[in-house]
Design an enzyme around this catalytic site. Sequence first.
Site, short mmCIF file in Angstrom:
data_model
loop_
_atom_site.label_atom_id
_atom_site.label_comp_id
_atom_site.label_asym_id
_atom_site.label_seq_id
_atom_site.Cartn_x
_atom_site.Cartn_y
_atom_site.Cartn_z
N ASN A 1 -3.17 12.98 -3.22
CA ASN A 1 -3.69 13.42 -4.39
C ASN A 1 -3.92 14.57 -3.56
OD1 ASN A 1 -4.54 11.14 -5.65
ND2 ASN A 1 -5.03 10.13 -4.01
N ASP B 1 1.07 -1.23 -0.12
CA ASP B 1 -0.01 0.16 0.46
C ASP B 1 0.72 1.47 -0.07
OD1 ASP B 1 -2.87 0.33 1.21
OD2 ASP B 1 -1.38 1.87 1.73
N ASP C 1 -4.55 2.05 -4.15
CA ASP C 1 -3.56 2.54 -4.11
C ASP C 1 -2.61 0.66 -3.46
OD1 ASP C 1 -4.18 2.71 -1.56
OD2 ASP C 1 -2.57 4.41 -1.45
N ASP D 1 -1.68 9.49 -10.45
CA ASP D 1 -1.71 8.41 -11.01
C ASP D 1 -0.30 8.31 -11.12
OD1 ASP D 1 -4.79 8.08 -11.10
OD2 ASP D 1 -5.20 9.68 -13.34
#
Length: 298
Positions: A182, A174, A218, A191
């Site tokens: 973000n 993770d 993620d 991304d």
Amino acid sequence: MAELLSCEALEKHRELIDILYDSFKVVDPETKKIFEIADGKPRATEKYCYERWARDTPCENCISFAAKNENRSMVKLFSADGRACFVRAIPLAETDPPLTVEFLKDVTDSLLYSTGGSASDSKYILDAVTDLNSMIIRDQLTKLYNRRYLDTRLPADLRAASDRKQPISVVFLDVDNFKHINDTYGHATGDLVLQATARALESAVRSDYDWAARFGGDEFVACLGDADSAAARRIAERILAAVAAASVPFGEETIRFTVSLGIETMQGTERTAEELLQAADRSMYSSKQRGKNRITAG
């Protein structure tokens, strides 16, 4: 032909099946083992369905698994040995374990395919079939395998490892502080972080034994074939180092990021894919709780 077939019907209509198709096989979609039908009853063999194609791993896009999950007939095109093949999978009624029958037809010389009116060509056909199957099993952002592929492949790999008495490990990964990335830099940059993570993960695993998939968001999973806990930790350390060396540009700034990893190994005692993933996930969260950017083994 009915959506669900019985073993008795399969035997009864054998002559018609031989006319319509080149071959058929009865498969356990979970383990990929082939079953024989005798006197209306299935009997397990020691053969795997993918051995027909001289492979030692399952097909990437397993139609039998999809047919079992949907409990209905399904079809696909795939390429093998330079040929285009049509396969139809139909669940068998009232079998334990749940089985499907796959009917195979070579359609290389009878399938029409055109692009903008150009003449059909076997190369176009094979390329189109390959591209289509890749779209189904690949995550479009990271180009790793997707969740659908993971759910199909991992149970088969676990059973094969058990049959061969080999260890197998799962690494759950993770991205640390991904929401902050973000929120701070935007989803487009997020991304790019996911793509960089995928490249680092793929570079760190062994191409001959392992495969990696995007689990969702993620989160990523790597399946490590023939890897005991010590080997799995070595590979996990390579993943951690590869991610540490990765970066994403943002204007004049360079964004670096870390990941938390959890490892779970199956050796000796057989376990399900769900059990192994859940255990690796718990170990990953333990890495988060202990400060992130680290490895925890179950």
